[in-house]
Scaffold this motif. Structure first.
Motif, PDB file in Angstrom:
ATOM      1  N   UNK A  32      19.586  14.313 -16.674  1.00  0.00           N
ATOM      2  CA  UNK A  32      19.592  14.641 -18.340  1.00  0.00           C
ATOM      3  C   UNK A  32      18.901  13.928 -18.959  1.00  0.00           C
ATOM      4  N   UNK A  33      18.432  12.482 -18.714  1.00  0.00           N
ATOM      5  CA  UNK A  33      17.484  11.669 -19.587  1.00  0.00           C
ATOM      6  C   UNK A  33      16.566  11.174 -18.659  1.00  0.00           C
ATOM      7  N   UNK A  34      15.327  10.783 -19.150  1.00  0.00           N
ATOM      8  CA  UNK A  34      14.248   9.917 -18.540  1.00  0.00           C
ATOM      9  C   UNK A  34      13.727   8.910 -19.398  1.00  0.00           C
ATOM     10  N   UNK A  35      13.559   7.610 -18.668  1.00  0.00           N
ATOM     11  CA  UNK A  35      13.476   6.543 -19.462  1.00  0.00           C
ATOM     12  C   UNK A  35      11.877   6.095 -18.865  1.00  0.00           C
ATOM     13  N   UNK A  36      11.853   4.701 -19.154  1.00  0.00           N
ATOM     14  CA  UNK A  36      10.760   3.838 -18.662  1.00  0.00           C
ATOM     15  C   UNK A  36      11.034   3.029 -17.334  1.00  0.00           C
ATOM     16  N   UNK A  37      10.262   2.070 -17.157  1.00  0.00           N
ATOM     17  CA  UNK A  37      10.882   1.206 -16.115  1.00  0.00           C
ATOM     18  C   UNK A  37      11.897   0.605 -16.102  1.00  0.00           C
ATOM     19  N   UNK A  67      25.714  10.581 -25.412  1.00  0.00           N
ATOM     20  CA  UNK A  67      26.958  11.143 -25.036  1.00  0.00           C
ATOM     21  C   UNK A  67      27.051  12.629 -25.380  1.00  0.00           C
ATOM     22  N   UNK A  68      26.791  12.953 -26.776  1.00  0.00           N
ATOM     23  CA  UNK A  68      26.835  14.207 -27.231  1.00  0.00           C
ATOM     24  C   UNK A  68      26.353  15.331 -26.064  1.00  0.00           C
ATOM     25  N   UNK A  69      25.160  15.105 -25.648  1.00  0.00           N
ATOM     26  CA  UNK A  69      24.426  15.860 -24.736  1.00  0.00           C
ATOM     27  C   UNK A  69      25.229  16.079 -23.422  1.00  0.00           C
ATOM     28  N   UNK A  70      25.719  15.017 -22.896  1.00  0.00           N
ATOM     29  CA  UNK A  70      26.498  14.910 -21.618  1.00  0.00           C
ATOM     30  C   UNK A  70      27.838  15.865 -21.855  1.00  0.00           C
ATOM     31  N   UNK A  71      28.436  15.608 -22.941  1.00  0.00           N
ATOM     32  CA  UNK A  71      29.533  16.476 -23.318  1.00  0.00           C
ATOM     33  C   UNK A  71      29.420  17.839 -23.373  1.00  0.00           C
ATOM     34  N   UNK A  72      28.203  18.264 -23.960  1.00  0.00           N
ATOM     35  CA  UNK A  72      27.731  19.604 -24.305  1.00  0.00           C
ATOM     36  C   UNK A  72      27.569  20.478 -22.601  1.00  0.00           C
ATOM     37  N   UNK A  73      26.830  19.724 -22.079  1.00  0.00           N
ATOM     38  CA  UNK A  73      26.601  20.093 -20.743  1.00  0.00           C
ATOM     39  C   UNK A  73      27.761  19.923 -19.513  1.00  0.00           C
ATOM     40  N   UNK A  74      28.597  19.169 -19.801  1.00  0.00           N
ATOM     41  CA  UNK A  74      29.865  19.171 -19.248  1.00  0.00           C
ATOM     42  C   UNK A  74      30.737  20.606 -19.325  1.00  0.00           C
ATOM     43  N   UNK A  75      30.812  20.780 -20.867  1.00  0.00           N
ATOM     44  CA  UNK A  75      31.429  21.859 -21.091  1.00  0.00           C
ATOM     45  C   UNK A  75      30.793  23.228 -20.760  1.00  0.00           C
ATOM     46  N   UNK A  95      34.747   7.544 -22.968  1.00  0.00           N
ATOM     47  CA  UNK A  95      35.744   7.970 -24.311  1.00  0.00           C
ATOM     48  C   UNK A  95      35.595   9.237 -24.619  1.00  0.00           C
ATOM     49  N   UNK A  96      34.160   9.645 -24.673  1.00  0.00           N
ATOM     50  CA  UNK A  96      33.746  10.995 -25.276  1.00  0.00           C
ATOM     51  C   UNK A  96      34.265  12.208 -24.409  1.00  0.00           C
ATOM     52  N   UNK A  97      34.066  12.033 -23.172  1.00  0.00           N
ATOM     53  CA  UNK A  97      34.487  13.103 -22.276  1.00  0.00           C
ATOM     54  C   UNK A  97      35.914  13.085 -21.998  1.00  0.00           C
ATOM     55  N   UNK A  98      36.407  11.983 -22.315  1.00  0.00           N
ATOM     56  CA  UNK A  98      38.131  12.116 -22.348  1.00  0.00           C
ATOM     57  C   UNK A  98      38.786  12.958 -23.514  1.00  0.00           C
ATOM     58  N   UNK A  99      37.942  13.001 -24.479  1.00  0.00           N
ATOM     59  CA  UNK A  99      38.442  13.812 -25.582  1.00  0.00           C
ATOM     60  C   UNK A  99      38.416  15.212 -25.149  1.00  0.00           C
ATOM     61  N   UNK A 100      37.835  15.735 -24.266  1.00  0.00           N
ATOM     62  CA  UNK A 100      37.772  17.173 -23.749  1.00  0.00           C
ATOM     63  C   UNK A 100      38.322  17.210 -22.342  1.00  0.00           C
ATOM     64  N   UNK A 101      39.132  16.510 -21.855  1.00  0.00           N
ATOM     65  CA  UNK A 101      39.792  16.399 -20.486  1.00  0.00           C
ATOM     66  C   UNK A 101      38.899  16.225 -19.286  1.00  0.00           C
ATOM     67  N   UNK A 102      37.777  15.514 -19.613  1.00  0.00           N
ATOM     68  CA  UNK A 102      36.700  15.551 -18.358  1.00  0.00           C
ATOM     69  C   UNK A 102      36.811  14.132 -17.943  1.00  0.00           C
ATOM     70  N   UNK A 103      36.993  13.676 -16.596  1.00  0.00           N
ATOM     71  CA  UNK A 103      37.197  12.448 -16.105  1.00  0.00           C
ATOM     72  C   UNK A 103      35.649  11.955 -15.513  1.00  0.00           C
ATOM     73  N   UNK A 104      35.577  10.658 -15.799  1.00  0.00           N
ATOM     74  CA  UNK A 104      34.292  10.151 -15.168  1.00  0.00           C
ATOM     75  C   UNK A 104      34.908   9.234 -13.827  1.00  0.00           C
TER      76      UNK A 104
END
Length: 120
Positions: free
Chosen positions: A50-55, A62-70, A103-112
């Motif tokens: 979902x996200x790329x970074x540096x070394x 979190x918003x993007x992870x929640x959107x994709x999980x839904x 916290x963000x995912x638990x609001x929509x009943x998705x477990x980490x």
């Protein structure tokens, strides 16, 4: 391993999950934040980087992870990212983003289920 882990496959153990992630993330020289989306029986729906970074870091939203999980209709997720340094100890930033995602995912009943990191 990559061929065996397809849609609907049950990632039956932490070792199987780590082996799968090793194939996906093991050779990367930069940080990538990946998410494995699972159904209610913990079977694979999809794997996405979902996200790329540096070394030494990657920005995670979190918003993007929640959107994709839904969108994936996921009941659970496994979070993962390599530390190109090979250090498997979570940083303070790792712990912070893990808690924010839980916290963000638990609001929509998705477990980490787990957040795996380090040298795969």
């Amino acid at each position: 391993m990559s061929r065996r882990v397809r849609l609907g496959t049950h990632l039956s153990s932490p070792k199987a999950t780590r082996d799968y992630l090793s194939l996906k993330l093991g050779s990367l020289e930069r940080e990538v934040f990946a998410v494995i989306f699972l159904d209610k029986r913990h079977r694979l729906i999809s794997y996405q980087e979902m996200f790329q970074g540096t070394i030494d870091g990657a920005s995670v939203h979190p918003r993007e992870v929640v959107k994709e999980a839904l969108k994936q209709n996921a009941a659970a997720v496994i979070l993962a990212h390599p530390h190109p340094s090979g250090v498997a100890e979570p940083s303070q930033a790792d712990e912070f983003i893990t808690q924010r995602l839980k916290d963000a995912l638990s609001l929509v009943d998705i477990r980490v289920l787990d957040h795996l990191l380090g040298g795969f």
